[in-house]
Design an enzyme around this catalytic site. Structure first.
Site, PDB file in Angstrom:
ATOM      1  CB  CYS A   1      43.236 -55.148  16.965  1.00 26.76           C
ATOM      2  SG  CYS A   1      43.792 -56.844  16.685  1.00 26.76           S
TER       3      CYS A   1
ATOM      4  CG  HIS B   1      33.875 -61.825  14.206  1.00 23.11           C
ATOM      5  ND1 HIS B   1      34.871 -61.670  13.272  1.00 23.11           N
ATOM      6  CD2 HIS B   1      32.711 -61.775  13.509  1.00 23.11           C
ATOM      7  CE1 HIS B   1      34.341 -61.525  12.071  1.00 23.11           C
ATOM      8  NE2 HIS B   1      33.015 -61.601  12.184  1.00 23.11           N
TER       9      HIS B   1
HETATM   10  P1  DGP Z   1      31.441 -60.875   9.581  1.00 25.48           P
HETATM   11  O1  DGP Z   1      30.707 -60.437   8.349  1.00 25.48           O
HETATM   12  O2  DGP Z   1      31.111 -62.291  10.009  1.00 25.48           O
HETATM   13  O3  DGP Z   1      32.925 -60.613   9.465  1.00 25.48           O
HETATM   14  O4  DGP Z   1      30.872 -59.977  10.753  1.00 25.48           O
HETATM   15  C1  DGP Z   1      31.373 -58.725  11.055  1.00 25.48           C
HETATM   16  C2  DGP Z   1      30.374 -58.069  11.965  1.00 25.48           C
HETATM   17  O5  DGP Z   1      30.993 -56.970  12.573  1.00 25.48           O
HETATM   18  C3  DGP Z   1      29.133 -57.521  11.262  1.00 25.48           C
HETATM   19  O6  DGP Z   1      27.979 -58.204  11.748  1.00 25.48           O
HETATM   20  C4  DGP Z   1      29.081 -56.059  11.619  1.00 25.48           C
HETATM   21  C5  DGP Z   1      30.052 -55.946  12.763  1.00 25.48           C
HETATM   22  N1  DGP Z   1      30.793 -54.703  12.790  1.00 25.48           N
HETATM   23  C6  DGP Z   1      31.497 -54.153  11.769  1.00 25.48           C
HETATM   24  N2  DGP Z   1      32.056 -53.003  12.160  1.00 25.48           N
HETATM   25  C7  DGP Z   1      31.711 -52.828  13.468  1.00 25.48           C
HETATM   26  C8  DGP Z   1      31.992 -51.816  14.430  1.00 25.48           C
HETATM   27  O7  DGP Z   1      32.695 -50.826  14.183  1.00 25.48           O
HETATM   28  N3  DGP Z   1      31.445 -51.979  15.677  1.00 25.48           N
HETATM   29  C9  DGP Z   1      30.654 -53.048  15.979  1.00 25.48           C
HETATM   30  N4  DGP Z   1      30.155 -53.108  17.230  1.00 25.48           N
HETATM   31  N5  DGP Z   1      30.381 -54.026  15.107  1.00 25.48           N
HETATM   32  C10 DGP Z   1      30.902 -53.910  13.866  1.00 25.48           C
END
Ligand code: DGP
Length: 113
Positions: free
Chosen positions: A7, A99
């Site tokens: 969010c 996501h």
């Molecule tokens: P999941 O494990 O399926 O909930 O994937 C979460 C994903 O989100 C993981 O591949 C890393 C990504 N992620 C976590 N924190 C951040 C962030 O602050 N920025 C971005 N761009 N991606 C993030």
């Protein structure tokens, strides 16, 4: 939702590399890429996971998948890609905001770990 990471990314409070944005969805690069192309697509409205989706979300999901196809084409992906959504702890979901991971640019193994 106040303390939700995605969010905050949707609101621009946490920076991200945005590939596409409209009033309903945001596509941005994953911070920890698992393939040469790895981006996430999220609805801007907070939904915890795919387990909370209903029939009313059909148009939103159609937009998400059409956007994924267009972005992959724009990124030069001609050889296929994978769309994954993790649900809950055992499903590997670490961020509780729906996501879709989009992975491309290398041969992807099956089954995933
Ligand atoms: P999941 O494990 O399926 O909930 O994937 C979460 C994903 O989100 C993981 O591949 C890393 C990504 N992620 C976590 N924190 C951040 C962030 O602050 N920025 C971005 N761009 N991606 C993030």
């Amino acid at each position: 939702m106040d303390d939700c990471l995605f969010c905050k990314i949707c609101a621009g409070e946490i920076p991200s590399t945005v590939l596409y944005e409209d009033d309903e969805i945001l596509a941005f690069r994953d911070i920890d890429p698992q393939a040469p192309l790895h981006f996430l697509v999220v609805p801007k409205n907070h939904v915890q996971s795919a387990a909370q989706l209903t029939m009313q979300d059909g148009a939103l999901l159609g937009k998400i998948f059409a956007t994924i196809a267009r972005l992959c084409e724009e990124q030069g992906i001609t050889n296929g890609y994978r769309v994954v959504t993790n649900v809950g702890q055992q499903g590997g979901q670490s961020v509780p905001h729906l996501h879709f991971h989009v992975l491309a640019g290398r041969q992807l193994a099956w089954p995933p770990g």
